[in-house]
Design a protein around this motif. Structure first.
Motif, PDB file in Angstrom:
ATOM      1  N   ILE A   3       0.867  -1.184   0.000  1.00 57.40           N
ATOM      2  CA  ILE A   3       0.000   0.000   0.000  1.00 57.40           C
ATOM      3  C   ILE A   3       0.899   1.228   0.000  1.00 57.40           C
ATOM      4  O   ILE A   3       1.578   1.494   0.994  1.00 57.40           O
ATOM      5  CB  ILE A   3      -0.932   0.025   1.223  1.00 57.40           C
ATOM      6  CG1 ILE A   3      -1.805  -1.221   1.218  1.00 57.40           C
ATOM      7  CG2 ILE A   3      -1.772   1.288   1.222  1.00 57.40           C
ATOM      8  CD1 ILE A   3      -2.635  -1.388   2.445  1.00 57.40           C
ATOM      9  N   LEU A   5       2.066   4.716   0.661  1.00 61.23           N
ATOM     10  CA  LEU A   5       1.617   5.795   1.519  1.00 61.23           C
ATOM     11  C   LEU A   5       2.189   7.142   1.116  1.00 61.23           C
ATOM     12  O   LEU A   5       1.522   8.151   1.194  1.00 61.23           O
ATOM     13  CB  LEU A   5       1.981   5.502   2.978  1.00 61.23           C
ATOM     14  CG  LEU A   5       1.186   4.395   3.642  1.00 61.23           C
ATOM     15  CD1 LEU A   5       1.691   4.164   5.052  1.00 61.23           C
ATOM     16  CD2 LEU A   5      -0.279   4.734   3.683  1.00 61.23           C
ATOM     17  N   ARG A   6       3.451   7.155   0.717  1.00 60.54           N
ATOM     18  CA  ARG A   6       4.049   8.432   0.340  1.00 60.54           C
ATOM     19  C   ARG A   6       3.387   8.981  -0.913  1.00 60.54           C
ATOM     20  O   ARG A   6       3.050   8.257  -1.827  1.00 60.54           O
ATOM     21  CB  ARG A   6       5.543   8.267   0.080  1.00 60.54           C
ATOM     22  CG  ARG A   6       6.343   8.205   1.341  1.00 60.54           C
ATOM     23  CD  ARG A   6       7.829   8.288   1.075  1.00 60.54           C
ATOM     24  NE  ARG A   6       8.259   9.510   0.439  1.00 60.54           N
ATOM     25  CZ  ARG A   6       8.535  10.641   1.064  1.00 60.54           C
ATOM     26  NH1 ARG A   6       8.375  10.708   2.364  1.00 60.54           N
ATOM     27  NH2 ARG A   6       8.975  11.685   0.422  1.00 60.54           N
ATOM     28  N   GLU A  87      -8.596   9.901  -1.040  1.00 58.56           N
ATOM     29  CA  GLU A  87      -7.595   8.906  -0.643  1.00 58.56           C
ATOM     30  C   GLU A  87      -6.216   9.541  -0.501  1.00 58.56           C
ATOM     31  O   GLU A  87      -5.451   9.204   0.405  1.00 58.56           O
ATOM     32  CB  GLU A  87      -7.559   7.766  -1.667  1.00 58.56           C
ATOM     33  CG  GLU A  87      -6.491   6.729  -1.417  1.00 58.56           C
ATOM     34  CD  GLU A  87      -6.671   5.956  -0.119  1.00 58.56           C
ATOM     35  OE1 GLU A  87      -5.693   5.358   0.343  1.00 58.56           O
ATOM     36  OE2 GLU A  87      -7.783   5.946   0.437  1.00 58.56           O
ATOM     37  N   ARG A  90      -6.192  11.210   2.812  1.00 55.84           N
ATOM     38  CA  ARG A  90      -6.112  10.216   3.885  1.00 55.84           C
ATOM     39  C   ARG A  90      -4.698   9.666   4.031  1.00 55.84           C
ATOM     40  O   ARG A  90      -4.177   9.542   5.143  1.00 55.84           O
ATOM     41  CB  ARG A  90      -7.088   9.064   3.614  1.00 55.84           C
ATOM     42  CG  ARG A  90      -7.175   8.068   4.774  1.00 55.84           C
ATOM     43  CD  ARG A  90      -7.807   6.768   4.338  1.00 55.84           C
ATOM     44  NE  ARG A  90      -6.975   6.020   3.433  1.00 55.84           N
ATOM     45  CZ  ARG A  90      -5.946   5.247   3.795  1.00 55.84           C
ATOM     46  NH1 ARG A  90      -5.607   5.143   5.053  1.00 55.84           N
ATOM     47  NH2 ARG A  90      -5.257   4.593   2.891  1.00 55.84           N
ATOM     48  N   ARG A  91      -4.061   9.348   2.914  1.00 53.89           N
ATOM     49  CA  ARG A  91      -2.687   8.824   2.973  1.00 53.89           C
ATOM     50  C   ARG A  91      -1.732   9.832   3.578  1.00 53.89           C
ATOM     51  O   ARG A  91      -0.850   9.485   4.355  1.00 53.89           O
ATOM     52  CB  ARG A  91      -2.217   8.440   1.565  1.00 53.89           C
ATOM     53  CG  ARG A  91      -2.799   7.147   1.098  1.00 53.89           C
ATOM     54  CD  ARG A  91      -2.274   6.648  -0.229  1.00 53.89           C
ATOM     55  NE  ARG A  91      -1.179   7.332  -0.819  1.00 53.89           N
ATOM     56  CZ  ARG A  91      -1.129   7.708  -2.099  1.00 53.89           C
ATOM     57  NH1 ARG A  91      -2.143   7.482  -2.896  1.00 53.89           N
ATOM     58  NH2 ARG A  91      -0.073   8.322  -2.576  1.00 53.89           N
ATOM     59  N   TYR A  92      -1.899  11.100   3.230  1.00 53.67           N
ATOM     60  CA  TYR A  92      -1.043  12.140   3.793  1.00 53.67           C
ATOM     61  C   TYR A  92      -1.238  12.233   5.304  1.00 53.67           C
ATOM     62  O   TYR A  92      -0.282  12.385   6.053  1.00 53.67           O
ATOM     63  CB  TYR A  92      -1.341  13.485   3.130  1.00 53.67           C
ATOM     64  CG  TYR A  92      -0.449  14.597   3.610  1.00 53.67           C
ATOM     65  CD1 TYR A  92       0.857  14.695   3.157  1.00 53.67           C
ATOM     66  CD2 TYR A  92      -0.905  15.541   4.514  1.00 53.67           C
ATOM     67  CE1 TYR A  92       1.692  15.704   3.598  1.00 53.67           C
ATOM     68  CE2 TYR A  92      -0.087  16.551   4.956  1.00 53.67           C
ATOM     69  CZ  TYR A  92       1.211  16.635   4.496  1.00 53.67           C
ATOM     70  OH  TYR A  92       2.029  17.638   4.939  1.00 53.67           O
ATOM     71  N   VAL A  94      -2.176   9.824   7.319  1.00 50.51           N
ATOM     72  CA  VAL A  94      -1.586   8.637   7.941  1.00 50.51           C
ATOM     73  C   VAL A  94      -0.084   8.825   8.115  1.00 50.51           C
ATOM     74  O   VAL A  94       0.479   8.477   9.158  1.00 50.51           O
ATOM     75  CB  VAL A  94      -1.896   7.371   7.101  1.00 50.51           C
ATOM     76  CG1 VAL A  94      -1.064   6.192   7.546  1.00 50.51           C
ATOM     77  CG2 VAL A  94      -3.368   7.038   7.182  1.00 50.51           C
TER      78      VAL A  94
END
Length: 116
Positions: A3, A5-6, A87, A90-92, A94
């Motif tokens: 997954i 993330l960056r 999304e 959201r990833r940022y 996290v």
């Protein structure tokens, strides 16, 4: 399963636009901070705010798409684009839990109200 993330360089403008749009909105104040006379009026206000937010996102990314949404408000056609934008945010969040505190909360409330 991998997954990512960056954020990629191409995704950063999407994050900045979404963050700016969420910072400038008063969604939580308009929906939760005001006494509504009935539950139906509150639901109508939520729908208006969600639509305005999605229109703002569409306008900031592609003006021609926003023009078609004004004429025919069929947001489901652009479902994957909106999912991608949220999304990225959201990833940022996290990866950077200390950032986007108020903005992320507004986005979560918005998405929860859009589903209900």
């Amino acid at each position: 399963r991998f997954i990512p993330l960056r954020l990629l360089y191409e995704e950063r403008p999407h994050l900045r636009r979404t963050e700016a749009m969420l910072r400038s909105c008063d969604y939580t104040n308009l929906v939760d901070g005001v006494e509504h006379k009935s539950k139906m009026r509150r639901i109508m206000r939520q729908g208006q705010c969600v639509r305005a937010m999605l229109m703002g996102i569409a306008t900031s990314f592609k003006y021609d798409v926003a023009q078609t949404l004004v004429d025919e408000p069929e947001f489901h056609k652009y479902k994957s684009t909106f999912q991608k934008i949220f999304e990225i945010t959201r990833r940022y969040k996290v990866m950077n839990p200390e950032k986007l505190r108020n903005v992320y909360g507004k986005m979560i409330f918005l998405l929860q109200d859009a589903v209900s």
